[in-house]
Design an enzyme around this catalytic site. Structure first.
Site, mmCIF file in Angstrom:
data_model
loop_
_atom_site.group_PDB
_atom_site.id
_atom_site.type_symbol
_atom_site.label_atom_id
_atom_site.label_comp_id
_atom_site.label_asym_id
_atom_site.label_seq_id
_atom_site.Cartn_x
_atom_site.Cartn_y
_atom_site.Cartn_z
ATOM 1 N N ARG A 1 24.206 7.568 22.033
ATOM 2 C CA ARG A 1 24.296 9.040 21.951
ATOM 3 C C ARG A 1 25.153 9.468 20.759
ATOM 4 N NH1 ARG A 1 20.996 7.928 25.024
ATOM 5 N NH2 ARG A 1 20.641 8.719 27.134
ATOM 6 N N SER B 1 21.549 15.498 31.391
ATOM 7 C CA SER B 1 22.815 14.817 31.722
ATOM 8 C C SER B 1 23.961 15.537 31.031
ATOM 9 C CB SER B 1 22.787 13.374 31.241
ATOM 10 O OG SER B 1 21.678 12.724 31.797
ATOM 11 N N GLU C 1 28.329 15.161 27.121
ATOM 12 C CA GLU C 1 27.274 14.849 26.138
ATOM 13 C C GLU C 1 26.782 16.151 25.498
ATOM 14 O OE1 GLU C 1 24.129 12.253 27.671
ATOM 15 O OE2 GLU C 1 22.676 13.500 26.624
HETATM 16 C C1 LIG Z 1 16.086 18.104 31.584
HETATM 17 C C2 LIG Z 1 16.710 17.415 30.383
HETATM 18 C C3 LIG Z 1 16.605 16.034 30.264
HETATM 19 C C4 LIG Z 1 17.174 15.369 29.160
HETATM 20 N N1 LIG Z 1 17.023 14.019 29.073
HETATM 21 C C5 LIG Z 1 17.532 13.353 28.009
HETATM 22 C C6 LIG Z 1 17.381 11.936 27.893
HETATM 23 O O1 LIG Z 1 16.751 11.281 28.718
HETATM 24 N N2 LIG Z 1 17.913 11.333 26.806
HETATM 25 C C7 LIG Z 1 18.591 12.012 25.837
HETATM 26 O O2 LIG Z 1 19.052 11.394 24.879
HETATM 27 N N3 LIG Z 1 18.758 13.365 25.935
HETATM 28 C C8 LIG Z 1 18.249 14.038 26.978
HETATM 29 N N4 LIG Z 1 18.420 15.405 27.089
HETATM 30 C C9 LIG Z 1 19.179 16.128 26.041
HETATM 31 C C10 LIG Z 1 18.281 16.753 24.961
HETATM 32 O O3 LIG Z 1 16.943 16.696 25.329
HETATM 33 C C11 LIG Z 1 18.441 16.060 23.608
HETATM 34 O O4 LIG Z 1 19.793 16.039 23.219
HETATM 35 C C12 LIG Z 1 17.624 16.727 22.507
HETATM 36 O O5 LIG Z 1 17.585 15.929 21.353
HETATM 37 C C13 LIG Z 1 18.149 18.117 22.166
HETATM 38 O O6 LIG Z 1 17.205 18.745 21.326
HETATM 39 P P1 LIG Z 1 17.332 20.292 21.015
HETATM 40 O O7 LIG Z 1 16.390 20.612 19.902
HETATM 41 O O8 LIG Z 1 17.180 21.080 22.234
HETATM 42 O O9 LIG Z 1 18.834 20.327 20.470
HETATM 43 P P2 LIG Z 1 19.899 21.530 20.470
HETATM 44 O O10 LIG Z 1 20.545 21.645 21.796
HETATM 45 O O11 LIG Z 1 19.319 22.745 19.882
HETATM 46 O O12 LIG Z 1 20.960 20.895 19.459
HETATM 47 C C14 LIG Z 1 21.638 19.701 19.793
HETATM 48 C C15 LIG Z 1 22.460 19.250 18.584
HETATM 49 O O13 LIG Z 1 21.578 18.919 17.506
HETATM 50 C C16 LIG Z 1 21.899 19.715 16.361
HETATM 51 N N5 LIG Z 1 20.627 19.999 15.686
HETATM 52 C C17 LIG Z 1 19.492 20.507 16.227
HETATM 53 N N6 LIG Z 1 18.525 20.567 15.294
HETATM 54 C C18 LIG Z 1 19.074 20.096 14.132
HETATM 55 C C19 LIG Z 1 18.588 19.911 12.804
HETATM 56 N N7 LIG Z 1 17.333 20.193 12.442
HETATM 57 N N8 LIG Z 1 19.458 19.430 11.887
HETATM 58 C C20 LIG Z 1 20.738 19.122 12.204
HETATM 59 N N9 LIG Z 1 21.250 19.262 13.444
HETATM 60 C C21 LIG Z 1 20.419 19.741 14.398
HETATM 61 C C22 LIG Z 1 22.575 20.951 16.902
HETATM 62 O O14 LIG Z 1 23.400 21.543 15.911
HETATM 63 C C23 LIG Z 1 23.364 20.342 18.058
HETATM 64 O O15 LIG Z 1 24.531 19.755 17.575
HETATM 65 C C24 LIG Z 1 17.857 16.098 28.172
HETATM 66 C C25 LIG Z 1 17.957 17.506 28.295
HETATM 67 C C26 LIG Z 1 17.376 18.159 29.383
HETATM 68 C C27 LIG Z 1 17.467 19.649 29.487
#
Ligand SMILES: Cc1cc2nc3c(=O)[nH]c(=O)nc-3n(C[C@H](O)[C@H](O)[C@H](O)COP(=O)(O)OP(=O)(O)OC[C@H]3O[C@@H](n4cnc5c(N)ncnc54)[C@H](O)[C@@H]3O)c2cc1C
Length: 347
Positions: A160, A229, A325
């Site tokens: 992570r 998580s 996380e």
């Molecule tokens: C139901 C559920 C289940 C999940 N299961 C998992 C799992 O199994 N494994 C896992 O690893 N995660 C899991 N997650 C967490 C999540 O899916 C991941 O962290 C995912 O990558 C977040 O993507 P996002 O676009 O929504 O990020 P955001 O929440 O929008 O951003 C997260 C971070 O990434 C940065 N960011 C976003 N886009 C960019 C970009 N283009 N350039 C630079 N920085 C950027 C943001 O600034 C922030 O720091 C889960 C979440 C949920 C709600």
């Protein structure tokens, strides 16, 4: 480029926190980046789909949302190479690759969020991580205004973790990712839930199983607001595990090295009596204690208070410190639970 002012972000984060952004800048193409003011670039929060973000205040920083999309595919004898733009949806990418008969990403199905966020915390599930397939990340640097290619090795991927959470934090944004899917695909079936599948199972069969398990275990953010998580699985000294095993049967753990193990944060929260625990509209999920949900009108502060209570209670029970996380975003930028607790004590 689309710009909107004073807009609620409740539809832009899966915890459905109603925080107000002074400005949302949606980038429709990479060239839009040259139109963004330096002040905005350097003070903004880059938001993907908000599935790993908690807005802790009623106000947020300026939001930059990379919305550029596109998937390029290049076939080679031994592998397929993909370049995928940041604004694509991760799960949709997994579906597309499986649909094209390309194995590899199936264990990472149904992880919410954008492709651009996947390298940031090196998303992982069912024994597989983003870094296993990443060849490079294309990065737009806010200072030089140049796009550079960062190799897998230089992304410093960990559990992570990556360089994007460390030295490159707030310094730019991910424009696209380069992936490699080997034509000598081998299924990864070691993780519980997949280990009873036949070794000759197709990538599509494995993906369907992953989707089935995840749908049964995790609340769908479209029906019950959550950010997956909330805490990381803590890595502790093996002696902590031995201590726990004196008191409990079957303590879930994953060996990390000769001296360290990873404990299951969900188990620690559950055994602290906090599964389904509710503080106003903020609660831990009834089936999955590691997931904090918003039952309706929880504010960012309500979620922070619950997270703080969980962290303290688990520490009192087990002497293990949980780390979140989910990214905590305050009005002026990123913060942390430790920082917020410190500020509250000083008030
Ligand atoms: C139901 C559920 C289940 C999940 N299961 C998992 C799992 O199994 N494994 C896992 O690893 N995660 C899991 N997650 C967490 C999540 O899916 C991941 O962290 C995912 O990558 C977040 O993507 P996002 O676009 O929504 O990020 P955001 O929440 O929008 O951003 C997260 C971070 O990434 C940065 N960011 C976003 N886009 C960019 C970009 N283009 N350039 C630079 N920085 C950027 C943001 O600034 C922030 O720091 C889960 C979440 C949920 C709600």
């Amino acid at each position: 480029m689309k710009v909107s002012n004073h807009q609620s972000l409740s539809c832009f984060n899966t915890l459905a926190i109603n925080a107000i952004a002074p400005k949302i800048i949606e980038l429709e193409s990479i060239s839009d980046l040259s139109l963004v003011d330096d002040i905005d670039l350097k003070s903004a929060y880059v938001l993907g789909e908000g599935s790993n973000t908690l807005f802790v205040d009623t106000q947020t920083p300026v939001i930059i949302k990379p919305a550029f999309t596109g998937i390029e595919l290049n076939e080679h004898e031994e592998y397929t190479e993909l370049e995928v733009k940041a604004g694509e949806n991760w799960h949709q990418l997994v579906l597309t690759t499986i649909d094209k008969g390309l194995g590899g990403l199936e264990n990472l199905a149904l992880i919410p969020g954008s492709v651009g966020a996947a390298p940031v915390q090196n998303i992982g599930a069912y024994g597989v991580e983003f870094s296993d397939f990443c060849r490079y990340v294309k990065w737009f640097d806010f200072t030089t205004k140049q796009v550079v290619k960062i190799s897998n090795r230089d992304c410093q991927f960990g559990y992570r973790d990556s360089i994007f959470k460390r030295s490159l934090k707030d310094k730019g944004l991910i424009v696209s990712v380069g992936l490699i899917l080997s034509k000598r695909w081998q299924p990864k079936l070691t993780y519980a839930g997949l280990d009873d599948l036949d070794k000759t199972s197709s990538a599509k069969t494995i993906m369907d199983r992953v989707i089935e398990i995840r749908s049964a275990k995790l609340p769908n953010p479209n029906h019950l607001a959550n950010a997956g998580s909330f805490f990381k699985n803590p890595v502790v000294d093996s002696s902590v595990l031995s201590e726990l095993e004196r008191k409990y049967d079957n303590v879930p753990n994953y060996p990390i090295s000769d001296t360290e193990v990873k404990l299951a944060a969900a188990w620690l929260i559950d055994k602290s009596g906090l599964k389904g625990y509710r503080l106003g509209d903020a609660a831990t999920h009834e089936k999955q204690a590691l997931v904090i949900v918003n039952h309706g009108n929880a504010s960012g502060k309500d979620i922070v208070d619950l997270a703080s209570y969980i962290k303290t209670t688990v520490f009192q029970h087990f002497g293990v410190m949980l780390e979140h996380e989910v990214r905590f975003i305050a009005k002026d930028g990123e913060t942390s639970l430790v920082q917020l607790e410190r500020e509250q004590t000083n008030d």
